[in-house]
Write a protein that holds these residues in place. Structure first.
Motif, PDB file in Angstrom:
ATOM      1  N   HIS A 131       0.827  -1.205   0.000  1.00 27.35           N
ATOM      2  CA  HIS A 131       0.000   0.000   0.000  1.00 27.35           C
ATOM      3  C   HIS A 131       0.864   1.259   0.000  1.00 27.35           C
ATOM      4  N   GLN A 134       2.234   1.433  -3.441  1.00 25.98           N
ATOM      5  CA  GLN A 134       1.206   1.279  -4.477  1.00 25.98           C
ATOM      6  C   GLN A 134       1.573   0.208  -5.505  1.00 25.98           C
ATOM      7  N   LYS A 139      -0.844  -5.721  -3.820  1.00 26.34           N
ATOM      8  CA  LYS A 139      -1.983  -5.260  -3.020  1.00 26.34           C
ATOM      9  C   LYS A 139      -3.171  -6.202  -3.204  1.00 26.34           C
ATOM     10  N   GLN A 143      -4.972  -8.689  -0.450  1.00 22.99           N
ATOM     11  CA  GLN A 143      -6.400  -8.607  -0.147  1.00 22.99           C
ATOM     12  C   GLN A 143      -7.051  -9.978  -0.246  1.00 22.99           C
ATOM     13  N   VAL A 214      -4.525  -0.057   7.672  1.00 23.40           N
ATOM     14  CA  VAL A 214      -4.288   0.170   6.244  1.00 23.40           C
ATOM     15  C   VAL A 214      -5.605   0.218   5.476  1.00 23.40           C
ATOM     16  N   TYR A 215      -6.416  -0.823   5.649  1.00 22.94           N
ATOM     17  CA  TYR A 215      -7.611  -0.971   4.806  1.00 22.94           C
ATOM     18  C   TYR A 215      -8.699   0.048   5.134  1.00 22.94           C
ATOM     19  N   GLU A 218      -8.189   2.789   2.823  1.00 26.43           N
ATOM     20  CA  GLU A 218      -8.271   2.393   1.419  1.00 26.43           C
ATOM     21  C   GLU A 218      -9.720   2.268   0.976  1.00 26.43           C
TER      22      GLU A 218
END
Length: 274
Positions: A131, A134, A139, A143, A214-215, A218
């Motif tokens: 993340h 990028q 990524k 997930q 993190v998420y 996002e």
């Protein structure tokens, strides 16, 4: 007539033999990146040495590695931008806020000669770095791994039928140094997996909070919601202690504790109706 037929049959056999030989040779000539190497390459040794086409040095707290600008720039727009900003006078790209061993994990997913796997030991680091830089492909892989892992968790509670032995790097038991061992065992939360195995929740919750950190930003609602679904079942003392330990900000805390309050309220209502 029979002679001609026999000759044709012989020619076909020779042609088939040549074709098989050609296929065998071609298979051996296929680049090695399509096959898993028989020997595991040591990433630390590989990147510590200057190699042909390695045209940038990266400094991690006085630890230097050699990399290829093109590969880094192709994988990460963030690294691409940082590399473009380097002047001819700059000897290094400096990343002092990252541990070298952690960045090497990322490089293994960028360089095709490695065959890395996402696992319980490296997933938290890979989520954070993919993340930060990028790295889209990684990524997405993280997930997918995270969702599959979260789906293996069935429940959080205090007792279970089967207990996992201590020692797994991701899920080993935790006992606070300042807490009596017996008291810690009484207070601890346990997580039950779909196979019936129960494990001390501490290190799992620690990693889940890192993932949420993190998420949440996002806007990945599915993963964030799945993480909070587990966190809301954790005791308030343990959850608050872990969130403070990794410096979860107030916005995420409010979200998690609000979900936990609603969960407990619904649980209370169900008990009274029953």
């Amino acid at each position: 007539m029979h002679l001609t037929t026999g000759t044709n049959s012989l020619n076909k056999k020779q042609a088939n033999a040549n074709l098989k030989r050609s296929r065998s040779i071609n298979m051996h000539n296929i680049p090695s990146k399509y096959f898993k190497p028989t020997m595991k390459i040591n990433a630390h040794e590989y990147f510590s040495q200057e190699r042909p086409f390695a045209n940038v040095k990266i400094n991690f707290q006085q630890q230097i590695i050699w990399c290829d600008k093109a590969l880094l720039a192709a994988a990460s727009p963030i690294l691409c931008e940082q590399l473009l900003k380097l002047s001819p006078k700059d000897e290094y790209l400096t990343l002092n806020d990252i541990q070298l061993d952690e960045f090497l994990l990322l490089l293994e997913f960028i360089y095709p000669l490695f065959n890395p796997e996402i696992n319980e030991e490296n997933i938290s680091t890979l989520i954070q770095l993919s993340h930060r830089f990028q790295f889209v492909v990684l990524k997405q892989a993280c997930q997918l791994y995270a969702m599959k892992y979260l789906n293996t968790i069935r429940h959080v509670f205090n007792k279970c039928q089967k207990s996992e032995a201590e020692g797994d790097s991701f899920v080993n038991n935790h006992i606070d140094e300042n807490t009596n061992e017996n008291d810690s065992l009484k207070k601890r939360d346990l997580i039950e997996f779909n196979d019936g195995t129960c494990i001390d929740a501490y290190n799992i919750v620690l990693n889940l909070c890192r993932w949420l950190n993190v998420y949440f930003y996002e806007d990945n609602f599915n993963i964030s919601q799945s993480i909070v679904y587990i966190l809301r079942q954790i005791s308030i003392e343990n959850l608050n202690r872990i969130m403070n330990m990794i410096a979860i900000n107030d916005e995420i805390k409010v979200y998690a504790f609000k979900e936990r309050a609603e969960y407990l309220e619904n649980l209370h209502q169900v008990k009274h109706v029953a």
